[in-house]
Design a protein around this motif. Sequence first.
Motif, PDB file in Angstrom:
ATOM      1  N   GLN A 137       2.619 -16.531   1.382  1.00  0.00           N
ATOM      2  CA  GLN A 137       2.866 -15.344   0.659  1.00  0.00           C
ATOM      3  C   GLN A 137       1.831 -15.464  -0.865  1.00  0.00           C
ATOM      4  O   GLN A 137       1.079 -14.768  -0.903  1.00  0.00           O
ATOM      5  CB  GLN A 137       4.458 -14.779   0.513  1.00  0.00           C
ATOM      6  CG  GLN A 137       4.583 -13.793   0.375  1.00  0.00           C
ATOM      7  CD  GLN A 137       6.666 -13.683   0.026  1.00  0.00           C
ATOM      8  OE1 GLN A 137       6.763 -14.639  -0.567  1.00  0.00           O
ATOM      9  NE2 GLN A 137       6.548 -12.539  -0.162  1.00  0.00           N
ATOM     10  N   SER A 148      -1.933 -15.840   0.528  1.00  0.00           N
ATOM     11  CA  SER A 148      -2.152 -14.452   0.585  1.00  0.00           C
ATOM     12  C   SER A 148      -2.215 -13.566  -0.250  1.00  0.00           C
ATOM     13  O   SER A 148      -2.643 -12.896  -0.535  1.00  0.00           O
ATOM     14  CB  SER A 148      -1.633 -14.126   1.840  1.00  0.00           C
ATOM     15  OG  SER A 148      -0.609 -13.775   1.829  1.00  0.00           O
ATOM     16  N   PHE A 181       0.132  -4.826   6.618  1.00  0.00           N
ATOM     17  CA  PHE A 181       1.013  -5.616   6.170  1.00  0.00           C
ATOM     18  C   PHE A 181       1.260  -4.652   5.451  1.00  0.00           C
ATOM     19  O   PHE A 181       2.219  -4.540   4.013  1.00  0.00           O
ATOM     20  CB  PHE A 181      -0.573  -5.362   4.230  1.00  0.00           C
ATOM     21  CG  PHE A 181      -0.483  -6.411   3.375  1.00  0.00           C
ATOM     22  CD1 PHE A 181      -0.902  -7.446   3.277  1.00  0.00           C
ATOM     23  CD2 PHE A 181       0.007  -5.744   2.123  1.00  0.00           C
ATOM     24  CE1 PHE A 181      -0.325  -8.229   2.224  1.00  0.00           C
ATOM     25  CE2 PHE A 181       0.307  -6.153   1.057  1.00  0.00           C
ATOM     26  CZ  PHE A 181       0.147  -7.319   1.316  1.00  0.00           C
ATOM     27  N   LEU A 205       5.400  -7.143   6.396  1.00  0.00           N
ATOM     28  CA  LEU A 205       5.100  -9.695   6.035  1.00  0.00           C
ATOM     29  C   LEU A 205       5.704  -9.683   7.357  1.00  0.00           C
ATOM     30  O   LEU A 205       6.795  -9.223   7.388  1.00  0.00           O
ATOM     31  CB  LEU A 205       4.984  -9.659   4.285  1.00  0.00           C
ATOM     32  CG  LEU A 205       3.931  -8.337   3.905  1.00  0.00           C
ATOM     33  CD1 LEU A 205       3.992  -9.305   2.639  1.00  0.00           C
ATOM     34  CD2 LEU A 205       2.944  -8.318   4.405  1.00  0.00           C
ATOM     35  N   THR A 241       1.782 -12.254   9.677  1.00  0.00           N
ATOM     36  CA  THR A 241       0.532 -12.019   9.146  1.00  0.00           C
ATOM     37  C   THR A 241      -0.119 -12.801   7.502  1.00  0.00           C
ATOM     38  O   THR A 241      -1.184 -12.721   7.509  1.00  0.00           O
ATOM     39  CB  THR A 241       1.525 -10.266   8.508  1.00  0.00           C
ATOM     40  OG1 THR A 241       1.713 -10.371   8.709  1.00  0.00           O
ATOM     41  CG2 THR A 241       0.460  -9.494   7.361  1.00  0.00           C
ATOM     42  N   TYR A 242       0.694 -13.407   7.453  1.00  0.00           N
ATOM     43  CA  TYR A 242       0.381 -14.471   5.676  1.00  0.00           C
ATOM     44  C   TYR A 242      -0.724 -15.349   6.557  1.00  0.00           C
ATOM     45  O   TYR A 242      -1.819 -15.461   5.874  1.00  0.00           O
ATOM     46  CB  TYR A 242       1.292 -15.513   5.504  1.00  0.00           C
ATOM     47  CG  TYR A 242       2.227 -14.588   4.767  1.00  0.00           C
ATOM     48  CD1 TYR A 242       2.498 -13.356   4.053  1.00  0.00           C
ATOM     49  CD2 TYR A 242       3.290 -14.994   5.029  1.00  0.00           C
ATOM     50  CE1 TYR A 242       3.548 -12.668   2.743  1.00  0.00           C
ATOM     51  CE2 TYR A 242       4.947 -14.708   4.079  1.00  0.00           C
ATOM     52  CZ  TYR A 242       4.807 -13.202   3.810  1.00  0.00           C
ATOM     53  OH  TYR A 242       5.224 -12.333   3.259  1.00  0.00           O
ATOM     54  N   THR A 270       6.942  -7.300   0.062  1.00  0.00           N
ATOM     55  CA  THR A 270       7.221  -7.656   1.594  1.00  0.00           C
ATOM     56  C   THR A 270       7.336  -6.337   2.100  1.00  0.00           C
ATOM     57  O   THR A 270       7.595  -6.525   3.387  1.00  0.00           O
ATOM     58  CB  THR A 270       8.936  -8.032   1.609  1.00  0.00           C
ATOM     59  OG1 THR A 270       9.601  -8.873   2.445  1.00  0.00           O
ATOM     60  CG2 THR A 270       9.880  -6.577   0.911  1.00  0.00           C
ATOM     61  N   LYS A 271       7.312  -5.149   1.747  1.00  0.00           N
ATOM     62  CA  LYS A 271       7.063  -4.412   2.865  1.00  0.00           C
ATOM     63  C   LYS A 271       6.733  -2.897   1.686  1.00  0.00           C
ATOM     64  O   LYS A 271       7.175  -2.257   1.118  1.00  0.00           O
ATOM     65  CB  LYS A 271       9.030  -3.818   3.320  1.00  0.00           C
ATOM     66  CG  LYS A 271       8.819  -2.709   4.647  1.00  0.00           C
ATOM     67  CD  LYS A 271      10.357  -2.897   5.192  1.00  0.00           C
ATOM     68  CE  LYS A 271      11.052  -3.915   5.766  1.00  0.00           C
ATOM     69  NZ  LYS A 271      12.021  -3.384   6.258  1.00  0.00           N
TER      70      LYS A 271
END
Length: 345
Positions: A87, A90, A120, A123, A127-128, A303-304
């Motif tokens: 995390q 990225s 994105f 997450l 994705t990372y 995170t979102k």
Amino acid sequence: MKLNEELIRSTFDMMVKYRPALNKYLIVDEDEDEDDEVDYRILGDLIIKNFPWPIGVELRRLFSGSMRQLDRHRLDQIFKTIERIMQFISFTMLAQVWDDVESKKIEAPKSLTNDFEKRFSVLSMGTYSWIIRMLGKTYKEQGQEWFMTEMGENFDKKFFESLDFWIPERNEIGHYQINLTSEDIEKRCVEYEKKLAVILQKMAFVVKYKLISIRDIHVEKDRIQKDPQFLHIVNLLNSGDSDFKSKEMKNNLYTDSKSVLLLKSLKNIDVFLNLSPLIIDTNTEVLDTTDKFDIKKDIFMYTKYRSGHLMYIGTEVTEKCDLRSLSNYSILVNEYESMVKTIVS
């Protein structure tokens, strides 16, 4: 070697490559005690303090006394540490991509822009890994240098593969999709610790850089002085605990208010990478109204994003926090939307 010792020693040895001054902690005075050995508790503490706080705090948990058994708790913490590492990497990459696309230093590939906004918004470890691999390849192909220059050399095919390994493991084991016996868990704890060590060694260069948060910026200028100076009051986010040290830094240039910055050196604050709104610090927030009472003081990671709202997860705080009452929340949302628009356009 005892639990954690191989992980700590291999990581610390690589840290010394980038910060030779740390080598003094490996020197043993054999004249004083023939049985004298390197104190791994000290080395572990130095790893925690020198890695950026979001990673360091997860390593602190992993090295703690409560994680000394090869059990499910330790296995879960290894997963959490890996996920936080990915995390953070990225996020640093995206922060630079935002700047570089805006200044036309690079062109974001279609393979990134086509899927970025959707992927994105929520997450995951997958994705990372996708972001790290995609952007690593893009910068190499376009001959652009990273802010953390060592990423270009260290983030190679083998590194990407070492990250990809964790995705199916996380999906199955981390989310309890398969049942593991005590023997299975013990074996995986040992195996995964070695794989974590490889990743930490590859990114040991981060100890060269400093993570700070801007608490406040004051303008200083007297009657005779021609040009103003800017006094930055910052928190140093390379620490063994959340009682971050404060520092005053004066410069002819100003940075960005209430932001989390990655610096090449504490001696030069005008060379920085702004990691906000992906990483934010709520420690400066004044809880002056009742709707702010649920805000926790911590370093938070994005995170979102959903329906115009940003959601974050704490680094030390474990419970969910609604940060919509932050005084700069609307600014964070605008920054996030601007970042996405810049990257996908």
